[in-house]
Design an enzyme around this catalytic site. Structure first.
Site, short mmCIF file in Angstrom:
data_model
loop_
_atom_site.label_atom_id
_atom_site.label_comp_id
_atom_site.label_asym_id
_atom_site.label_seq_id
_atom_site.Cartn_x
_atom_site.Cartn_y
_atom_site.Cartn_z
N SER A 5 -1.84 -4.28 -6.38
CA SER A 5 -1.28 -3.66 -7.53
C SER A 5 -1.51 -2.33 -7.55
O SER A 5 -2.79 -1.90 -7.49
CB SER A 5 -1.55 -4.15 -9.01
OG SER A 5 -1.17 -3.52 -9.82
N HIS A 30 1.99 -5.00 -4.56
CA HIS A 30 2.61 -5.53 -5.82
C HIS A 30 2.89 -4.29 -6.83
O HIS A 30 2.14 -3.32 -7.19
CB HIS A 30 1.26 -6.19 -6.44
CG HIS A 30 1.80 -6.87 -7.91
ND1 HIS A 30 1.87 -8.29 -7.84
CD2 HIS A 30 1.45 -6.74 -9.13
CE1 HIS A 30 2.30 -8.74 -9.00
NE2 HIS A 30 1.78 -7.80 -9.81
N ASP A 32 4.26 -3.52 -10.33
CA ASP A 32 4.73 -4.01 -11.58
C ASP A 32 5.60 -3.18 -12.29
O ASP A 32 5.65 -1.99 -12.49
CB ASP A 32 3.08 -3.81 -12.37
CG ASP A 32 2.15 -4.72 -11.81
OD1 ASP A 32 2.42 -5.90 -12.14
OD2 ASP A 32 1.09 -4.47 -11.55
N MET A 34 7.56 -2.40 -15.92
CA MET A 34 7.45 -2.63 -17.58
C MET A 34 8.42 -1.95 -17.97
O MET A 34 8.79 -0.64 -17.89
CB MET A 34 6.19 -2.26 -17.98
CG MET A 34 4.94 -3.00 -17.21
SD MET A 34 3.24 -2.31 -17.95
CE MET A 34 2.23 -3.08 -16.68
N HIS A 63 6.96 -7.41 -9.50
CA HIS A 63 6.75 -8.22 -10.76
C HIS A 63 7.14 -7.78 -11.95
O HIS A 63 6.84 -6.53 -12.50
CB HIS A 63 5.17 -8.48 -11.03
CG HIS A 63 4.65 -8.84 -12.21
ND1 HIS A 63 3.41 -8.79 -12.65
CD2 HIS A 63 5.20 -9.77 -12.91
CE1 HIS A 63 3.01 -9.64 -13.79
NE2 HIS A 63 4.53 -10.27 -13.98
N MET A 65 8.02 -7.36 -15.54
CA MET A 65 7.55 -7.71 -17.08
C MET A 65 8.47 -6.97 -17.91
O MET A 65 8.18 -5.90 -18.53
CB MET A 65 6.08 -6.97 -17.19
CG MET A 65 5.21 -7.87 -16.33
SD MET A 65 3.58 -7.19 -16.28
CE MET A 65 3.71 -6.07 -14.93
N MET A 137 -0.71 -15.37 -15.00
CA MET A 137 -1.46 -14.18 -15.36
C MET A 137 -2.82 -14.53 -15.61
O MET A 137 -2.89 -15.54 -16.62
CB MET A 137 -0.64 -13.70 -16.52
CG MET A 137 0.74 -12.77 -16.22
SD MET A 137 0.80 -11.43 -15.07
CE MET A 137 -0.39 -10.30 -16.17
N ASP A 175 -3.08 -12.88 -10.95
CA ASP A 175 -2.91 -11.61 -11.40
C ASP A 175 -3.49 -11.11 -12.47
O ASP A 175 -3.10 -11.51 -13.50
CB ASP A 175 -1.33 -11.37 -11.48
CG ASP A 175 -0.97 -9.70 -11.56
OD1 ASP A 175 -1.84 -8.87 -11.44
OD2 ASP A 175 0.33 -9.36 -12.11
C1 DX5 Z 1 -0.59 -6.36 -15.48
C2 DX5 Z 1 -0.26 -6.41 -14.08
C3 DX5 Z 1 -1.38 -6.56 -13.15
C4 DX5 Z 1 -2.50 -5.64 -12.94
C5 DX5 Z 1 -3.48 -5.93 -11.92
O1 DX5 Z 1 0.23 -6.05 -16.52
O2 DX5 Z 1 0.76 -7.25 -13.94
O3 DX5 Z 1 -0.34 -6.66 -11.90
O4 DX5 Z 1 -1.69 -4.39 -12.66
O5 DX5 Z 1 -4.47 -4.88 -12.14
P1 DX5 Z 1 -5.87 -5.31 -11.95
O6 DX5 Z 1 -6.26 -6.13 -10.61
O7 DX5 Z 1 -6.39 -3.97 -12.37
O8 DX5 Z 1 -6.23 -6.06 -13.20
ZN ZN Z 2 1.56 -7.87 -11.81
#
Ligand code: DX5
Ligand code: ZN
Length: 217
Positions: A5, A30, A32, A34, A63, A65, A137, A175
């Protein structure tokens, strides 16, 4: 699969961050997304994904969100996603979103937040195909760098047992808060895709961190 990530990475130098991920020996990056609605945070979206796609050959494990993944799935695939996961708790219809991702020609992942029981997946598990995955998660979505929720481990084991019993061709991705120790706990419970963000990006030796995530159990 080890997927890194980049949420807590150096976002002003994405190409170098992607190079660091590739050089670490990880399998995927990865990404993310949002939207400030599904989670109370904003990260990056389509234009940044296109730019990243142009500078790396890594598998981009995207991913979402976001509140309405069905509405955006096609654009994320066109921007370069190789794997696309979305939340079962989002407003989009889960079955329709899986079908849409399949019609776009890539594996689909169903992401599940910590408070959602595995039973919520039962109606949609039969729709999953080879190379699809369930993203469990192991922290609340919205931020990198949080502490692993230990209560996720029995959930992974329960899902793994269902997958084995039903002979489903799907992977389990975990994750949030993954490091050598929590990663080993998740693998022992049945996860085979690990996402790690801060553990890798804050490490002095990312290649050693990746090896630690693959260490024999
Ligand atoms: C959280 C994300 C994760 C996160 C993982 O909302 O979906 O992918 O960035 O990061 P670490 O490994 O730092 O928890
Ligand atoms: Zn993620």
């Amino acid at each position: 699969m080890i997927s890194v990530s980049i949420l807590n990475g150096d976002l002003a130098h994405l190409a170098q961050t992607a190079e660091l991920v590739a050089a670490s020996g990880a399998d995927a990056l990865h990404y993310d997304v949002m939207d400030g609605r599904f989670v109370d945070n904003l990260s990056f979206g389509l234009p940044v994904l296109s730019s990243l796609r142009a500078c790396t050959d890594l598998t981009i494990d995207t991913h979402l969100m976001i509140q309405d993944p069905l509405h955006f799935a096609e654009r994320f695939v066109k921007a370069g996603a190789d794997l696309l996961s979305f939340h079962i708790e989002s407003r989009s219809d889960t079955a329709e979103t899986i079908r849409e991702i399949h019609s776009l020609g890539i594996p689909a992942g169903i992401a599940v937040s910590p408070d959602t029981p595995v039973e919520a997946l039962f109606p949609v598990l039969p729709l999953l195909q080879k190379d699809d995955f369930i993203l469990l998660m192991t922290v609340y979505p919205g931020l990198g760098g949080q502490q692993f929720l230990t209560r996720s481990v029995p959930k992974i084991a329960a899902l793994s047992e269902i997958i084995r019993r039903e002979q489903l061709p799907v992977h389990i991705e975990v994750d949030g808060g993954i490091n050598a120790e929590t990663g080993a706990q998740c693998r022992a419970a049945g996860a085979d895709y690990l996402v790690a963000g801060s553990y890798l990006l804050r490490s002095e030796d990312p290649a050693a961190a990746v090896r630690s995530l693959r260490a024999p159990l």
